[in-house]
Design an enzyme around this catalytic site. Structure first.
Site, PDB file in Angstrom:
ATOM      1  N   SER A  98     -88.116-109.974 -72.766  1.00 34.17           N
ATOM      2  CA  SER A  98     -88.549-110.482 -74.069  1.00 34.17           C
ATOM      3  C   SER A  98     -87.675-111.624 -74.545  1.00 34.17           C
ATOM      4  CB  SER A  98     -88.475-109.342 -75.087  1.00 34.17           C
ATOM      5  OG  SER A  98     -88.699-109.845 -76.382  1.00 34.17           O
TER       6      SER A  98
ATOM      7  N   TYR B  24     -83.270-102.905 -79.520  1.00 34.33           N
ATOM      8  CA  TYR B  24     -84.365-103.219 -78.591  1.00 34.33           C
ATOM      9  C   TYR B  24     -83.959-104.371 -77.671  1.00 34.33           C
ATOM     10  CZ  TYR B  24     -88.796-105.338 -77.051  1.00 34.33           C
ATOM     11  OH  TYR B  24     -89.797-105.907 -76.307  1.00 34.33           O
TER      12      TYR B  24
ATOM     13  N   LYS C 223     -83.372-104.627 -73.421  1.00 35.02           N
ATOM     14  CA  LYS C 223     -84.000-105.588 -72.494  1.00 35.02           C
ATOM     15  C   LYS C 223     -82.924-106.363 -71.729  1.00 35.02           C
ATOM     16  CE  LYS C 223     -88.350-104.784 -73.205  1.00 35.02           C
ATOM     17  NZ  LYS C 223     -89.173-104.196 -72.156  1.00 35.02           N
TER      18      LYS C 223
HETATM   19  P1  NAD Z   1     -97.502-101.251 -75.590  1.00 38.79           P
HETATM   20  O1  NAD Z   1     -96.758-100.264 -76.417  1.00 38.79           O
HETATM   21  O2  NAD Z   1     -98.899-101.573 -75.985  1.00 38.79           O
HETATM   22  O3  NAD Z   1     -97.519-100.785 -74.070  1.00 38.79           O
HETATM   23  C1  NAD Z   1     -96.493-100.006 -73.507  1.00 38.79           C
HETATM   24  C2  NAD Z   1     -97.144 -98.889 -72.715  1.00 38.79           C
HETATM   25  O4  NAD Z   1     -96.120 -98.070 -72.132  1.00 38.79           O
HETATM   26  C3  NAD Z   1     -98.015 -97.966 -73.583  1.00 38.79           C
HETATM   27  O5  NAD Z   1     -99.249 -97.761 -72.943  1.00 38.79           O
HETATM   28  C4  NAD Z   1     -97.206 -96.675 -73.666  1.00 38.79           C
HETATM   29  O6  NAD Z   1     -98.026 -95.529 -73.815  1.00 38.79           O
HETATM   30  C5  NAD Z   1     -96.462 -96.695 -72.346  1.00 38.79           C
HETATM   31  N1  NAD Z   1     -95.207 -95.956 -72.358  1.00 38.79           N
HETATM   32  C6  NAD Z   1     -94.223 -95.992 -73.286  1.00 38.79           C
HETATM   33  N2  NAD Z   1     -93.227 -95.153 -72.943  1.00 38.79           N
HETATM   34  C7  NAD Z   1     -93.584 -94.581 -71.775  1.00 38.79           C
HETATM   35  C8  NAD Z   1     -92.962 -93.629 -70.916  1.00 38.79           C
HETATM   36  N3  NAD Z   1     -91.778 -93.080 -71.217  1.00 38.79           N
HETATM   37  N4  NAD Z   1     -93.613 -93.257 -69.795  1.00 38.79           N
HETATM   38  C9  NAD Z   1     -94.817 -93.796 -69.482  1.00 38.79           C
HETATM   39  N5  NAD Z   1     -95.449 -94.701 -70.253  1.00 38.79           N
HETATM   40  C10 NAD Z   1     -94.838 -95.077 -71.385  1.00 38.79           C
HETATM   41  O7  NAD Z   1     -96.618-102.580 -75.525  1.00 38.79           O
HETATM   42  P2  NAD Z   1     -96.977-104.015 -74.978  1.00 38.79           P
HETATM   43  O8  NAD Z   1     -97.046-104.931 -76.133  1.00 38.79           O
HETATM   44  O9  NAD Z   1     -98.098-103.947 -74.026  1.00 38.79           O
HETATM   45  O10 NAD Z   1     -95.616-104.357 -74.224  1.00 38.79           O
HETATM   46  C11 NAD Z   1     -95.448-104.105 -72.849  1.00 38.79           C
HETATM   47  C12 NAD Z   1     -94.026-104.460 -72.458  1.00 38.79           C
HETATM   48  O11 NAD Z   1     -93.768-105.817 -72.813  1.00 38.79           O
HETATM   49  C13 NAD Z   1     -92.953-103.627 -73.153  1.00 38.79           C
HETATM   50  O12 NAD Z   1     -91.926-103.344 -72.228  1.00 38.79           O
HETATM   51  C14 NAD Z   1     -92.461-104.543 -74.253  1.00 38.79           C
HETATM   52  O13 NAD Z   1     -91.127-104.270 -74.602  1.00 38.79           O
HETATM   53  C15 NAD Z   1     -92.600-105.908 -73.604  1.00 38.79           C
HETATM   54  N6  NAD Z   1     -92.752-107.011 -74.577  1.00 38.79           N
HETATM   55  C16 NAD Z   1     -93.755-106.968 -75.498  1.00 38.79           C
HETATM   56  C17 NAD Z   1     -93.872-107.996 -76.429  1.00 38.79           C
HETATM   57  C18 NAD Z   1     -94.937-107.978 -77.485  1.00 38.79           C
HETATM   58  O14 NAD Z   1     -94.808-108.710 -78.470  1.00 38.79           O
HETATM   59  N7  NAD Z   1     -96.019-107.193 -77.345  1.00 38.79           N
HETATM   60  C19 NAD Z   1     -92.974-109.069 -76.410  1.00 38.79           C
HETATM   61  C20 NAD Z   1     -91.979-109.088 -75.439  1.00 38.79           C
HETATM   62  C21 NAD Z   1     -91.881-108.050 -74.514  1.00 38.79           C
HETATM   63  N1  UFG Z   2     -94.428-112.330 -90.339  1.00 41.31           N
HETATM   64  C1  UFG Z   2     -94.868-112.375 -91.644  1.00 41.31           C
HETATM   65  N2  UFG Z   2     -95.509-111.285 -92.147  1.00 41.31           N
HETATM   66  C2  UFG Z   2     -95.734-110.157 -91.409  1.00 41.31           C
HETATM   67  C3  UFG Z   2     -95.279-110.120 -90.074  1.00 41.31           C
HETATM   68  C4  UFG Z   2     -94.612-111.225 -89.578  1.00 41.31           C
HETATM   69  O1  UFG Z   2     -94.681-113.366 -92.339  1.00 41.31           O
HETATM   70  O2  UFG Z   2     -96.311-109.184 -91.931  1.00 41.31           O
HETATM   71  C5  UFG Z   2     -93.771-113.525 -89.769  1.00 41.31           C
HETATM   72  C6  UFG Z   2     -92.363-113.292 -89.270  1.00 41.31           C
HETATM   73  O3  UFG Z   2     -91.418-113.458 -90.312  1.00 41.31           O
HETATM   74  C7  UFG Z   2     -92.251-114.350 -88.178  1.00 41.31           C
HETATM   75  C8  UFG Z   2     -93.665-114.431 -87.620  1.00 41.31           C
HETATM   76  O4  UFG Z   2     -94.509-113.913 -88.638  1.00 41.31           O
HETATM   77  O5  UFG Z   2     -91.931-115.600 -88.742  1.00 41.31           O
HETATM   78  C9  UFG Z   2     -93.857-113.617 -86.348  1.00 41.31           C
HETATM   79  O6  UFG Z   2     -93.426-112.293 -86.576  1.00 41.31           O
HETATM   80  P1  UFG Z   2     -93.774-111.115 -85.544  1.00 41.31           P
HETATM   81  O7  UFG Z   2     -93.226-109.842 -86.118  1.00 41.31           O
HETATM   82  O8  UFG Z   2     -95.212-111.140 -85.202  1.00 41.31           O
HETATM   83  O9  UFG Z   2     -92.990-111.561 -84.231  1.00 41.31           O
HETATM   84  P2  UFG Z   2     -91.435-111.788 -83.959  1.00 41.31           P
HETATM   85  O10 UFG Z   2     -91.292-113.185 -83.459  1.00 41.31           O
HETATM   86  O11 UFG Z   2     -90.614-111.398 -85.094  1.00 41.31           O
HETATM   87  O12 UFG Z   2     -91.144-110.744 -82.808  1.00 41.31           O
HETATM   88  C10 UFG Z   2     -92.054-110.471 -81.750  1.00 41.31           C
HETATM   89  C11 UFG Z   2     -91.852-109.027 -81.292  1.00 41.31           C
HETATM   90  C12 UFG Z   2     -90.502-108.885 -80.653  1.00 41.31           C
HETATM   91  C13 UFG Z   2     -90.388-109.885 -79.547  1.00 41.31           C
HETATM   92  C14 UFG Z   2     -90.581-111.292 -80.075  1.00 41.31           C
HETATM   93  C15 UFG Z   2     -90.491-112.301 -78.978  1.00 41.31           C
HETATM   94  O13 UFG Z   2     -91.944-108.131 -82.393  1.00 41.31           O
HETATM   95  O14 UFG Z   2     -90.373-107.608 -80.117  1.00 41.31           O
HETATM   96  O15 UFG Z   2     -91.852-111.371 -80.707  1.00 41.31           O
HETATM   97  O16 UFG Z   2     -91.296-111.924 -77.934  1.00 41.31           O
HETATM   98  F1  UFG Z   2     -89.176-109.811 -78.988  1.00 41.31           F
END
Ligand code: NAD
Ligand code: UFG
Length: 347
Positions: free
Chosen positions: A130, A154, A158
Site C-alpha cells: 500500500s 496498518y 505492510k
Molecule cells: P477486502 O477487505 O475487500 O479484501 C480482503 C479479503 O481478505 C476479504 O475477502 C476478507 O474476507 C479476506 N480475509 C481477511 N482476513 C482473512 C484471513 N485471516 N483469512 C482469510 N481471508 C481473510 O480488501 P481489499 O480492498 O480488496 O484489499 C485487498 C488487499 O489490498 C489488502 O491486503 C489491503 O490491505 C490491500 N490494499 C487495499 C487498498 C484499498 O484501498 N482497498 C489500498 C492498498 C492496499
Molecule cells: N475524505 C473525505 N471525506 C470522507 C472520506 C475521505 O473528505 O468521508 C477525504 C480524505 O481526507 C482524503 C481523500 O478523501 O483527502 C481520500 O480518503 P480515503 O479515506 O478514501 O483514502 P486515503 O488516501 O486516506 O487512504 C486509502 C486507504 C489506505 C491506503 C491509501 C493508499 O484507506 O488504507 O488509500 O492506498 F493506504
C-alpha cells in the site's frame, strides 16, 4: 496458464482480479474466510468470467489448512505455481485500536503462507502492499525510492511484510519471484455492476461514502478539510480504477513467471491526482444525483496530496492505467445503483 492460489479473492480487489485472471485462462483456488466479504461475490466472478474456480473457506493463519491446500494440489498433479496474496485487514483507524489483530492477520498470516509456499517449492508471489507506507510523502509524485515511514499500525504491517519478503528474496535470490505492489486509491467497480466495493458499516473511504450519499443511504459527505495546500483546498489522491489494478496484477504475474527470479517493488497508480471536490463533481455527473457535502475539520493522519510516480510499473510491466475518473464514477455508480445494499440479501 498457471494454477494460482488467491488469498482474499472474495474481497474488493481480489474479486475483480479473479475475473481478469479467469478470463486470461488461469486456474484459481481462492482462500477466504469471508470476514470482510461475501460468497456472492465469487458466484458473480464465475458468472462474469464464464468459468469456475475452487473455493477454500478458511483462515490464512491456519497452517493445517494451508498445508492441505498445497498438498492436495500437489497430489492432484496440479501444483500451485504462484500466489496472489490479498487477504488482510485494511482499516487504518481499526489498526490503531486493535494493533495486535493487524499484526496477527497481516504479518503472521503472511509468514504462515510463505512457510507453506517454501515447503512446497512455490516461490512466486504477488503481494498487496500500500501507498500508506510512504506516510507523509516528502516528494510528489512519489517514486518507489521514497522513504518507507508508515504513520499507523496498518502501514507498519505492510512495511514489515515487505521487509520479510526482501529478507526471503535475499536468502535465495535464484528462487523467489516476488512483486510488492503498492496500491494508491483503488475505486470503481466491474463495468457490469455485478461486483464492486461493499464495505461493512459506515465507509471510511471517500468513494464508497460518496456513492452511498448519491443513492440516499447517507445524508451528506463530510469533506475533511478545506484548507489544504491544494488548488481547491480539499485533499488530493491518486484514484485508480479497480479494473486497471486487476490488470496490473495480471501484468505483474506475467512478468514474474516470464523472467528470472527477482524482487519487484512497484507503485500501482495513475500518476494523476483528483481532489475530494473533483470526485464529488465527477460522481454527480456520472450518477445524475446530487451529493450534498459540508467542509469539516481535517481528519487526523491525512496528507494533503499523495500521487504515484507510476513510471517504474510502466517500464517493468508494460502496464499503465487506461481508465479515467469519469469511468471510475460511472462503473462505481453502476454497481451502487444495481446493489443499493451491496451483496446483502443478494443471491
Ligand atoms: P477486502 O477487505 O475487500 O479484501 C480482503 C479479503 O481478505 C476479504 O475477502 C476478507 O474476507 C479476506 N480475509 C481477511 N482476513 C482473512 C484471513 N485471516 N483469512 C482469510 N481471508 C481473510 O480488501 P481489499 O480492498 O480488496 O484489499 C485487498 C488487499 O489490498 C489488502 O491486503 C489491503 O490491505 C490491500 N490494499 C487495499 C487498498 C484499498 O484501498 N482497498 C489500498 C492498498 C492496499
Ligand atoms: N475524505 C473525505 N471525506 C470522507 C472520506 C475521505 O473528505 O468521508 C477525504 C480524505 O481526507 C482524503 C481523500 O478523501 O483527502 C481520500 O480518503 P480515503 O479515506 O478514501 O483514502 P486515503 O488516501 O486516506 O487512504 C486509502 C486507504 C489506505 C491506503 C491509501 C493508499 O484507506 O488504507 O488509500 O492506498 F493506504
Amino acid at each position: 496458464m498457471a494454477r494460482l492460489l488467491i488469498t482474499g479473492g472474495a474481497g474488493f480487489i481480489g474479486s475483480h482480479t479473479c475475473v481478469v485472471l479467469l478470463e486470461a485462462g488461469h486456474d484459481l483456488v481462492v482462500l477466504d474466510d469471508f470476514s470482510n466479504s461475501s460468497p456472492v461475490a465469487l458466484e458473480r466472478v464465475q458468472e462474469l468470467a464464464g468459468r469456475s474456480l475452487e473455493l477454500v473457506r478458511g483462515d490464512l493463519r491456519d497452517p493445517v489448512l494451508l498445508e492441505q491446500v498445497f498438498a492436495s494440489a500437489d497430489a492432484a498433479g496440479a501444483p500451485i505455481e504462484a500466489v496472489i496474496h490479498f487477504a488482510g485487514l485494511k482499516a487504518v483507524g481499526e489498526s490503531v485500536a486493535q494493533p495486535l489483530r493487524y499484526w496477527d492477520v497481516n504479518v503472521a498470516g503472511s509468514r504462515a503462507l510463505l512457510s507453506t509456499m517454501d515447503a512446497h517449492g512455490c516461490r512466486t508471489l504477488v503481494f498487496s502492499s500500500s501507498a500508506t507506507l510512504y506516510g507523509y510523502p516528502e516528494t510528489v509524485p512519489i517514486p518507489e525510492t521514497a522513504p518507507v515511514q508508515p504513520i499507523n499500525p496498518y502501514g507498519h504491517t505492510k512495511a514489515s511484510v515487505e521487509r520479510m519478503l526482501a529478507d526471503l528474496a535475499a536468502s535465495a535470490p535464484d528462487a523467489w519471484r516476488i512483486a510488492c505492489l503498492r496500491y494508491f486509491n483503488p475505486v470503481g467497480a466491474h463495468p457490469s455492476g455485478r461486483i464492486g466495493e461493499d464495505p461493512n458499516g459506515i465507509p471510511n473511504n471517500l468513494f464508497p461514502f460518496v456513492s452511498q450519499v448519491a443513492i440516499g443511504r447517507r445524508q451528506r459527505l463530510s469533506v475533511f478539510g478545506g484548507d489544504w495546500p491544494t488548488p481547491d483546498g480539499s485533499g488530493v489522491r491518486d484514484y485508480i480504477h479497480v479494473m486497471d489494478l486487476a490488470e496490473g496484477h495480471r501484468a505483474a504475474l506475467d512478468a514474474l513467471l516470464g523472467d528470472r527470479p527477482q524482487l519487484l517493488t512497484l507503485n500501482l497508480g495513475s500518476g494523476v491526482g483528483a481532489s475530494v471536490l473533483e470526485v464529488v463533481r465527477a460522481f454527480e455527473a456520472a450518477s445524475g444525483r446530487a451529493v450534498p457535502y459540508e467542509v469539516v475539520d481535517r481528519r487526523p493522519g491525512d496528507a494533503a496530496i499523495t500521487v504515484a510516480d507510476p513510471s517504474l510499473a510502466a517500464e517493468r510491466l508494460g502496464w499503465r492505467t487506461q481508465r479515467s475518473l469519469a469511468d471510475m464514477c460511472r462503473d462505481g455508480w453502476a454497481w451502487q445503483s444495481a446493489n443499493p445494499q451491496g451483496y446483502q440479501g443478494a443471491s
